[in-house]
Design an enzyme around this catalytic site. Structure first.
Site, PDB file in Angstrom:
ATOM      1  N   HIS A 177       0.823  -1.207   0.000  1.00  0.00           N
ATOM      2  CA  HIS A 177       0.000   0.000   0.000  1.00  0.00           C
ATOM      3  C   HIS A 177       0.865   1.268   0.000  1.00  0.00           C
ATOM      4  O   HIS A 177       0.553   2.250  -0.687  1.00  0.00           O
ATOM      5  CB  HIS A 177      -0.928  -0.026   1.217  1.00  0.00           C
ATOM      6  CG  HIS A 177      -1.670   1.248   1.448  1.00  0.00           C
ATOM      7  ND1 HIS A 177      -1.409   2.075   2.509  1.00  0.00           N
ATOM      8  CD2 HIS A 177      -2.651   1.853   0.738  1.00  0.00           C
ATOM      9  CE1 HIS A 177      -2.201   3.126   2.454  1.00  0.00           C
ATOM     10  NE2 HIS A 177      -2.965   3.025   1.389  1.00  0.00           N
ATOM     11  N   GLU A 216       1.992   1.845  -3.364  1.00  0.00           N
ATOM     12  CA  GLU A 216       0.887   2.392  -4.179  1.00  0.00           C
ATOM     13  C   GLU A 216       0.847   3.920  -4.066  1.00  0.00           C
ATOM     14  O   GLU A 216       0.695   4.628  -5.061  1.00  0.00           O
ATOM     15  CB  GLU A 216      -0.433   1.760  -3.719  1.00  0.00           C
ATOM     16  CG  GLU A 216      -1.660   2.266  -4.450  1.00  0.00           C
ATOM     17  CD  GLU A 216      -2.796   2.592  -3.510  1.00  0.00           C
ATOM     18  OE1 GLU A 216      -3.178   3.775  -3.430  1.00  0.00           O
ATOM     19  OE2 GLU A 216      -3.311   1.665  -2.840  1.00  0.00           O
TER      20      GLU A 216
END
Lengths: 444, 456
Positions: B80, B83
Site C-alpha cells: 500500500h 501504491e
C-alpha cells in the site's frame, strides 16, 4: 451486491417545457445522447434518454422540497424514516412479501431524503419495467407503515445515530449545522435524534407523505432500454395516484452564521475539522466562477491548494477538501479534514491562510486554465453509465437549469475570466471568517 | 481494501452483458460481456478490452498480481505504501503525472488489497495512448526522493488513524482478522501494523516494486469506447516496449491451520456507540474451491444473510427479534481460502449470547434441513440480476475482470459465472453450510461498549 449510493441533488423548483429533444454533443462529434421530454397522457413529465446497449432501465425521481426541512420542528427524522418504510409492506403485500416480490421480479427500489428533497431510484430489467412500476405505484400510494416495520426501521436508524455520535467527523458536521443554523430546519439533524425517532408513528409518516408527495413537485428521469411510447403509460401508472399539488411548509432562506469557533472534546487519535460559511445561490451569475474558484482551492481531489499545502507538502492529513453547495434555502461554502491531534492548530491555521490568500488575490492565470481544462474535460465522465446519466439529469432538473444545460455547461466554464474568479473569491471568502468546528482530544 | 484516495469499493460478484434476458431465461446461454477481447503482448502483459461505446470515455486500469499478502515478513503495509509512492514520479516525469491527467480532464486513483494492487484513470478516449505511455513509464522507472518518501509515510499514518484508530469497529476488525487468518498473510491488515508501517522506507518500497512490478505480472484492462485493434496498437507502442524486470516466484503463502474449536475476540471501547458481533469462518475461495463449491457459498450467503428476505433477517430482525440488523458476506474473490462472515447488531438490552444462539440456530437449520426451492430460485435470480445491473458501468466491468484475473480466475470464469450460479443445487448449498459453518469453529468477535471508569 453493493448498490450504488443515491446521490443527493439540490436546487430550486423546475418548470420545463415539453416535447423537446436536446442533442448533446461531446468533444468527439460522433457521440451524442438525446434527451427527450416525454409527457404522459395524464400529464406526468419525464426526461428520457433511450439507450439499448444494456438491457436495463433506470428511473430516478424526486419530490422537490420534501426533504428533512419539512420535518415537524419537534420531531426531526420523519423524512428519513419514511424513506426506509415505503417498501416495507404496501398494497396486498406485507413487508416480507413486498421484499420477496421485488427480488422475484428483479426490481431494485430505493428511497432517500436529504435536507431539501425526497428521492426514489428504480432499476429494472428491460423486459419487465411494468412489474417494477406497478410495485412503485403501490409503494407510493398504499404503504402500510405497520408498527412492526416502524419499530424495526427506527431501531436500525437509532443504531446508526449512536454510531455517528461517536464518529468525530459526524459530530463535527452536526455541530457545524447546529451552529450555522440555530433557528432553522437546516440546523436540525436530518436523521433525527434517538429520542425523536422513537417518537415517530404512523400518523406522522402519513401526514408527511400526504403533504409532500405530489405531481407539482415531482421530477422524473428515465434512462435505458425503453422508448417514449412504452414509458408514457408507465408514468401515469407510477405517479398518477398522487395529489395534484404539494402543501409544503415555507422554509425561509437563510445565511449560515459565520465566525464561530466550536470545539468539542472526544478521546480520539485524530482531530476532525469542519468549516463553512455562505456560498452563492445556484442562479447567481457568479456561481460558476465560484465553482471554479472552489475547485482550485479545495475541490480538486488531486491538485488543489489545500491538498498541496496540507497533504503533499506537510503530510498532515489523508483527505482535505472544500465544496460549494447551493441548498434550496441556503448557499454554503465549506470543507473539512482530519489530522493528527497535535497538529490540528497548524492545520486550521493553514486552511485559514489559504482562504484569506484566495480571497485577497484569487488564483493565477495558470491555475484558472488548468481548472477549466479539468472541469470541461471531465464533464463527459459523469455520463458513463445509465445510472450516472439519470443522476446527472435529475440534478439538472432540480436546479432548474433546463434541458440544454448538458450542452451549455462547458461553455459556461470556458467563459469564466480571471476577473470573474477573483470577484467570486472575494464574495465567497472575503466577507468574514467561516465557522470552524474541531472535534478531538482535549488540548489539541 | 485501502486506497490512495477514499474510494467506494463497489465490487459485485460478476456480471453479464448481452441479451435482454431476465434471470428466468436459461442462464446457460448468457455470457458476461461477450464482446470482451483478450491478448498477450510479447513481454507477457495480458490485455483485456471491454468495448462500451455509449460515451466517448475509457477506463484504463493496470492490475498487478501483488498485494499485501505478498509482502515480506515484518513489512506489512509495503504494498500500500508503494501504491502511494507510485504517484511521486519517474526520471522522465519527476513530479508524477497527476497534473497531466487532471489537465486532460481525467480522474485517477489506485487501490491495494491482499491479492492485488491496481491503478486507473478514466478519461476522454483520445487520451488513452498518453495514459498508457505514463502508466507504462511508472511500471519500470519509478524514482523517489527521500524527503517525499518520508512525507508520504506521514500521510499513510494519518490514513491509518482515520480508517482504523478512529473507528472501534475497525480496531476489532484487525484483531478479528488476525485471529481468523492466523499464520496466513491475510491476517495482517492491508494498511499494515503501526510499528511496521512506521519502519517502512524507500528501500522497502523499492524492494516490493522490484519483485512484482513487471509486465508479465500485470493485467491491462481497457473498458469503454475503444476497439481491441486500437488498444493493441497503443499497447504495443507503450507497454510493449518494456522488458521483464523480475524473476517471478509462485505466489505461495502460508496457510491457516485447521482449528477444531471456536476462538473469541473481544474489544471494548468507550467510543462504541452500538455493540455488535460477528462470526467468521475460513472457507474456500473461487481459486481453491472444488467445482461448484464457491458458487454454492455465494448462494448460501444470499439465502442466509442477503437482504431482508434472508433467513437471518427473518429469524433475528423481523417481529421484534433480538437484532436490529444482520447480514452475511462471502469473500470468494481471493487467491487463498478466505472469509465467510455473519454479523449482527443486538437490539437494546439483548445479550450477545441470545443473538449468537439465534444465528447458530438459523445456520444449523440450513445445515440440517437445507433450503427451499423458493429460496434457492430467489437467491439465484437476485445474484444474476445484480450481475445484469452491474454491466451498466464500464468501471465496474473493468474491476470485475481485474479482480478475477489477479485472484486466479480467467476471463472464461467471469463470463460463465451466471451459468454456474444457475447450476447450484439445494443439496450443494446445504453441503456448504454443513461443511464450513459450524458453530464450534471459526472466530466470534464482540464489539462492546466500555463503561467509563471500569472494565467490562
Amino acid at each position: 451486491m453493493f448498490a450504488m449510493l443515491a446521490r443527493s441533488a439540490r436546487g430550486s423548483l423546475a418548470a420545463i417545457g415539453f416535447t423537446t429533444a436536446a442533442v448533446v454533443l461531446w468533444a468527439t462529434p460522433s457521440q451524442a445522447i438525446t434527451i427527450e421530454t416525454v409527457t404522459s397522457p395524464g400529464g406526468v413529465e419525464a426526461w428520457l434518454v433511450e439507450d439499448d446497449t444494456v438491457p436495463v432501465v433506470m428511473m430516478n425521481f424526486a419530490f422537490q422540497g420534501a426533504g428533512s426541512s419539512q420535518d415537524p420542528a419537534d420531531k426531526p427524522g420523519v423524512a428519513n424514516l419514511l424513506s426506509t418504510l415505503l417498501d416495507e409492506g404496501a398494497g396486498e403485500y406485507d413487508s416480507e412479501a413486498f421484499q420477496a416480490v421485488l427480488q422475484d421480479r428483479s426490481v431494485r427500489m430505493s428511497f432517500s431524503a436529504d435536507r431539501d428533497s425526497f428521492y426514489g431510484r428504480m432499476k429494472m430489467l428491460a423486459d419487465n419495467p411494468q412489474d417494477g412500476i406497478e410495485l412503485l405505484r403501490t409503494a407510493l400510494d398504499d404503504p402500510h407503515f405497520a408498527d412492526e416495520a416502524i419499530g424495526r426501521m427506527s431501531a436500525q436508524i437509532i443504531s446508526g445515530i449512536r454510531r455517528d455520535l461517536r464518529d468525530p467527523n459526524q459530530v463535527a458536521a452536526r455541530a457545524w449545522s447546529a451552529s450555522a443554523y440555530p433557528d432553522h430546519p437546516y440546523g436540525r439533524p436530518s436523521d433525527g435524534t434517538e429520542e425523536t425517532v422513537a417518537m415517530i408513528g404512523k400518523p406522522d409518516l402519513e401526514a408527511f407523505k400526504a403533504r409532500t408527495f405530489a405531481r407539482d413537485n415531482l421530477h422524473v428521469v428515465v434512462v435505458g432500454a425503453i422508448d417514449a411510447e412504452t414509458l408514457e403509460p408507465l408514468l401515469d401508472e407510477a405517479f398518477g395516484g398522487l395529489p395534484e399539488t404539494a402543501d409544503l411548509v415555507t422554509v425561509p432562506n437563510v445565511e449560515p452564521i459565520t465566525g464561530e469557533i466550536v470545539t468539542e472534546t472526544m478521546d480520539v487519535p485524530q482531530t476532525a475539522i469542519r468549516f463553512g460559511g455562505p456560498g452563492l445561490e445556484r442562479d447567481d451569475p457568479d456561481f460558476i466562477p465560484a465553482y471554479v474558484m472552489n475547485y482550485i482551492l479545495g475541490g480538486g481531489s488531486f491538485s488543489s491548494r489545500l491538498f498541496d499545502e496540507i497533504r503533499e507538502k506537510r503530510g498532515l492529513a489523508y483527505s482535505v477538501y472544500s465544496y460549494i453547495v447551493p441548498l434550496d434555502h441556503s448557499a454554503i461554502f465549506g470543507g473539512g479534514t482530519a489530522t493528527r491531534a497535535d497538529r490540528a492548530d497548524e492545520t486550521v491555521r493553514i486552511i485559514r491562510e489559504e482562504i484569506a490568500q484566495m480571497a485577497a488575490e484569487g488564483p493565477t492565470e495558470a491555475e484558472l486554465e488548468e481548472a477549466k481544462a479539468y472541469l470541461t474535460g471531465a464533464y463527459p465522465l459523469r455520463f458513463d453509465s445509465s445510472a450516472s446519466i439519470a443522476s446527472q439529469l435529475l440534478s439538472i432538473q432540480l436546479e432548474d437549469l433546463g434541458v440544454d444545460y448538458v450542452d451549455e455547461r462547458n461553455d459556461l466554464i470556458e467563459a469564466v475570466t480571471l476577473e470573474d474568479v477573483k470577484r467570486a473569491a472575494d464574495r465567497v471568502l472575503g466577507q468574514g471568517e467561516p465557522t470552524f468546528v474541531t472535534v478531538g482530544p482535549s488540548g489539541s | 481494501m485501502t486506497a490512495r484516495f477514499a474510494l467506494v469499493a463497489a465490487l459485485g460478484a460478476s456480471l453479464l452483458a448481452a441479451p435482454a434476458a431476465s434471470a428466468d431465461t436459461s442462464l446457460a446461454d448468457l455470457r458476461i460481456a461477450p464482446d470482451t477481447a483478450s491478448f498477450t503482448l510479447d513481454n507477457g502483459l495480458q490485455v483485456v478490452v471491454i468495448p462500451d461505446h455509449r460515451a466517448p470515455v475509457v477506463t484504463h486500469m493496470v492490475w498487478y498480481k501483488a498485494g499485501a499478502a505478498d509482502e515480506a515478513a515484518g513489512e506489512s503495509g509495503a504494498a500500500h505504501f508503494l501504491e502511494h509512492l507510485m504517484f511521486k514520479g519517474t526520471d522522465k516525469h519527476p513530479d508524477g503525472f497527476s497534473d497531466t491527467v487532471t489537465a486532460l480532464g481525467g480522474q485517477e486513483n489506485a487501490f491495494t488489497s491482499q491479492d492485488y494492487t491496481a491503478y486507473f484513470q478514466q478519461i476522454a478516449k483520445e487520451h488513452l495512448g498518453q495514459m498508457m505511455e505514463l502508466e507504462a513509464d511508472r511500471m519500470a522507472n519509478l524514482a523517489l526522493e527521500p524527503e517525499e518518501v518520508a512525507r508520504e509515510l506521514d500521510v499513510v499514518l494519518e490514513e491509518r488513524r482515520m480508517r482504523v484508530d478512529n473507528d472501534p469497529s475497525s480496531i476489532l476488525g484487525e484483531a478479528f482478522s488476525a485471529t481468523l487468518h492466523v499464520n496466513s498473510p491475510y491476517g495482517d491488515p492491508v494498511i499494515g501494523w503501526p510499528d511496521e508501517v512506521n519502519a517502512l522506507n524507500r528501500a522497502s518500497a523499492f524492494a516490493f516494486y522490484d519483485r512484482f512490478y513487471t509486465p508479465e505480472n500485470a493485467v491491462l484492462i481497457v473498458a469503454g469506447d475503444v476497439t481491441p485493434d486500437e488498444v493493441r496498437a497503443l499497447a504495443e507502442a507503450t507497454y510493449g516496449k518494456l522488458e521483464s524486470r523480475v524473476d517471478l516466484k509462485p505466489r505461495v503463502r502460508s496457510q491457516v491451520p485447521e482449528f477444531g474449536s471456536l476462538r473469541t475476540v473481544r474489544y471494548a471501547d468507550e467510543r462504541v456507540g452500538q455493540p455488535s458481533l460477528r462470526h467468521g469462518w475460513i472457507v474456500p475461495s473461487y481459486a481453491t474451491a472444488e467445482p461448484g463449491e464457491a458458487e454454492a457459498l455465494d448462494v448460501l450467503a444470499q439465502i442466509l444473510g442477503g437482504g431482508s428476505t434472508s433467513r437471518l433477517y427473518d429469524r433475528l430482525v423481523r417481529d421484534g427479534g433480538p437484532a436490529s440488523s444482520v447480514g452475511a458476506w462471502y469473500q470468494g474473490n481471493a487467491l487463498d481460502p478466505d472469509t465467510f462472515l455473519v454479523y449482527a447488531i443486538p437490539r437494546d438490552g439483548v445479550d450477545f449470547d441470545v443473538v449468537q444462539s439465534a444465528i447458530n440456530a438459523a445456520v444449523a437449520e440450513i445445515a440440517e434441513s437445507g433450503v427451499t426451492n423458493e429460496e434457492l430460485q430467489r437467491a439465484k435470480r437476485s445474484l444474476v440480476a445484480e450481475a445484469l445491473f452491474a454491466q451498466d458501468s464500464q468501471q465496474r466491468l473493468a474491476r470485475i475482470f481485474g479482480l478475477a484475473l489477479t485472484t486466479g480466475g480467467s476471463i472464461e470464469d467471469v463470463q460463465t459465472w451466471p451459468a454456474r450460479i444457475g447450476e447450484v443445487t439445494a443439496e450443494q448449498v446445504q453441503a456448504a453450510a454443513r461443511a464450513y459453518l459450524s458453530p464450534t469453529t471459526g472466530v466470534t468477535g464482540y464489539l462492546e461498549k466500555k463503561a467509563t471508569g471500569k472494565d467490562s
